[in-house]
Design a protein around this motif. Sequence first.
Motif, PDB file in Angstrom:
ATOM      1  N   ALA A   1      78.437  94.398 -34.635  1.00  0.00           N
ATOM      2  CA  ALA A   1      77.791  94.946 -35.392  1.00  0.00           C
ATOM      3  C   ALA A   1      77.304  94.126 -36.636  1.00  0.00           C
ATOM      4  O   ALA A   1      75.996  94.035 -36.925  1.00  0.00           O
ATOM      5  N   CYS A   2      77.997  93.051 -36.810  1.00  0.00           N
ATOM      6  CA  CYS A   2      77.509  91.796 -37.724  1.00  0.00           C
ATOM      7  C   CYS A   2      76.280  91.020 -37.086  1.00  0.00           C
ATOM      8  O   CYS A   2      75.319  90.867 -37.963  1.00  0.00           O
ATOM      9  N   VAL A   3      76.438  90.586 -36.049  1.00  0.00           N
ATOM     10  CA  VAL A   3      75.252  89.811 -35.457  1.00  0.00           C
ATOM     11  C   VAL A   3      74.189  90.554 -34.990  1.00  0.00           C
ATOM     12  O   VAL A   3      73.103  90.415 -35.411  1.00  0.00           O
ATOM     13  N   GLY A   4      74.505  91.776 -34.514  1.00  0.00           N
ATOM     14  CA  GLY A   4      73.510  92.917 -33.928  1.00  0.00           C
ATOM     15  C   GLY A   4      72.580  93.293 -35.261  1.00  0.00           C
ATOM     16  O   GLY A   4      71.547  93.887 -35.115  1.00  0.00           O
ATOM     17  N   ALA A   5      73.083  93.242 -36.427  1.00  0.00           N
ATOM     18  CA  ALA A   5      72.362  93.716 -37.573  1.00  0.00           C
ATOM     19  C   ALA A   5      71.044  92.809 -38.113  1.00  0.00           C
ATOM     20  O   ALA A   5      70.091  93.379 -38.696  1.00  0.00           O
ATOM     21  N   ARG A   6      71.251  91.848 -37.508  1.00  0.00           N
ATOM     22  CA  ARG A   6      70.112  90.591 -37.683  1.00  0.00           C
ATOM     23  C   ARG A   6      69.825  90.459 -38.940  1.00  0.00           C
ATOM     24  O   ARG A   6      68.440  90.345 -39.685  1.00  0.00           O
ATOM     25  N   ASP A   7      70.968  90.723 -40.067  1.00  0.00           N
ATOM     26  CA  ASP A   7      70.620  90.456 -41.338  1.00  0.00           C
ATOM     27  C   ASP A   7      70.885  89.120 -41.792  1.00  0.00           C
ATOM     28  O   ASP A   7      71.890  88.364 -41.649  1.00  0.00           O
ATOM     29  N   PRO A   8      69.884  88.641 -42.407  1.00  0.00           N
ATOM     30  CA  PRO A   8      69.912  87.140 -42.758  1.00  0.00           C
ATOM     31  C   PRO A   8      70.927  86.757 -43.572  1.00  0.00           C
ATOM     32  O   PRO A   8      71.367  85.534 -43.902  1.00  0.00           O
ATOM     33  N   TYR A   9      71.176  87.604 -44.649  1.00  0.00           N
ATOM     34  CA  TYR A   9      72.334  87.246 -45.406  1.00  0.00           C
ATOM     35  C   TYR A   9      73.980  87.063 -44.505  1.00  0.00           C
ATOM     36  O   TYR A   9      74.666  86.719 -45.379  1.00  0.00           O
ATOM     37  N   CYS A  10      73.839  87.905 -43.530  1.00  0.00           N
ATOM     38  CA  CYS A  10      75.412  87.622 -42.998  1.00  0.00           C
ATOM     39  C   CYS A  10      75.529  87.091 -41.444  1.00  0.00           C
ATOM     40  O   CYS A  10      74.464  86.882 -40.731  1.00  0.00           O
ATOM     41  N   GLY A  11      76.611  86.646 -41.306  1.00  0.00           N
ATOM     42  CA  GLY A  11      76.910  85.977 -39.930  1.00  0.00           C
ATOM     43  C   GLY A  11      78.488  86.190 -39.727  1.00  0.00           C
ATOM     44  O   GLY A  11      79.284  86.582 -40.663  1.00  0.00           O
ATOM     45  N   TRP A  12      78.628  86.060 -38.349  1.00  0.00           N
ATOM     46  CA  TRP A  12      80.148  86.340 -38.038  1.00  0.00           C
ATOM     47  C   TRP A  12      81.270  84.995 -38.124  1.00  0.00           C
ATOM     48  O   TRP A  12      80.730  83.987 -37.449  1.00  0.00           O
ATOM     49  N   ASP A  13      81.963  85.041 -38.981  1.00  0.00           N
ATOM     50  CA  ASP A  13      82.731  83.852 -39.212  1.00  0.00           C
ATOM     51  C   ASP A  13      83.875  83.922 -37.855  1.00  0.00           C
ATOM     52  O   ASP A  13      84.646  84.658 -38.054  1.00  0.00           O
TER      53      ASP A  13
END
Length: 493
Positions: A425-437
């Motif tokens: 969900a995190c990577v698939g959202a393609r949200d520049p603010y977010c990434g998977w740690d």
Amino acid sequence: MTFDPGQNELIVGTVCVCLQEAEWHCDEFTKGACFSRGKSEEECQNYIRVLLVNGNRLFTCGTNAFTPICTNRTLTNLTEIHDQISGMARCPYNPLHNSTALITSSGELYAATAMDFSGRDPAIYRSLGGLPPLRTAQYNSKWLNEPNFVSSYDIANFTYFFFRENAVEHDCGRTVFSRVGRVCKNDIGGRFLLEDTWTTFMKARLNCSRPGEIPFNYNELQGTFYLPELELLYGIFTTNVNSIAASAVCAFNLSAISHSFNGPFKYQENSRSAWLPYPNPNPDFQCGTIDSGTYVNLTERNLQDAQKFLLMHEVVQPVVPVPYFMEDNVRFSHVAVDVVQGKDTLFHIIYLATDYGTIRKVLSPLNQSTGSCLLEEIELFPPRKRQVIRSLLILHSRSELYVGVRDQVIKIPLKRCSYHKSREACVGARDPYCGWDMLLKKCTTLEESVRMSQWEQSISKCPVRNVTVDGGFGHWSSWSMCSHSDGGGSAGS
């Protein structure tokens, strides 16, 4: 709405303010005069239409029952008024009229607004400060033709104004075009000819269209957002209110605007002749005709040229021919842009207010070969209780978006990575603010990550499906900084 950067406060022209409040009502005599001229109870109130931070002062103007007034207040104590002056040519009489204003670092106020009660005398006007007051020519449609002013910017030697107006150069019926206008800040007006009037006013058309054999034009500019570090201006454009609703986002480089102003003019010899290109008499003009307040080189010919050569022949073209984002059956009303540092590059996130009261979050194209992505639609209210969005501001330092509606201000945190519970969900959202740690095993911002090498982000394509985020009552919390139940038209600052 405006920000006080020094105090980290939001200032709202409404009936309340959270940290401090200063009521500013019309007196009964002024209201009575307003009623006697046929205006309603709602119209005959004091609507705050200008809020400008100027050092430790707040310059604010209100419609004051169609008798506009302006005050200078202490920023840290809004009840402390230093002086009060007429708001004519600084603030609209009618609260529904579109206007824009700014104060330069040297203290000059530039305002684009209606100068009179009826709203038939629009002007771009300079007052206050050390330079003489100047305005655009009165009752001359070639200067301004029923304009709706959108925004203004103080950039280098110029003050820029963005607006839409009836196009005098269009022969086939009434058509609205979007414009950028420009004046030189050291302009002191003419002698005998163009006295008390701009000698450096120019304007050019802005093109935002869907290309094709017959281009589809988005003619009506509604809002802008300027990124000074990149000299890049985002604009939102719509179709005419009487046609099928459609909107587009186009971006313009400041260099493209300057190029248009250096080129030939579009000139009409008389009302029956065609509009033709005319060479720019001074293509390298950089506010240099006036030197230290004297009329050096300002000849009668210069003034004659300044009086008739206003409209530029070349249309200002966007960065890329295809709009950054297009959508049918909706009209965008406000825009704000955030520049986000991702793992590999910088991203531009465009926030668009819709005419039905939601916020679209759009990822700007990464290059000319990729398109934009609609990342999510932010619902501020339940569908049956939506409100018209009146203003949209972004506070970059805190990654917060402020949305003003009739009875409240809503703060939206831009970084909502904790909403995504899984890596997919995190990577698939393609949200520049977010990434998977990968060490913390959760979705984080880049600042929250343990190491960038262990922070996964992939934004090479759009998300599989767009997410609708329930803003006021669901997945993430938004809270009102100021709300009230008064449905009337009174206003304070």
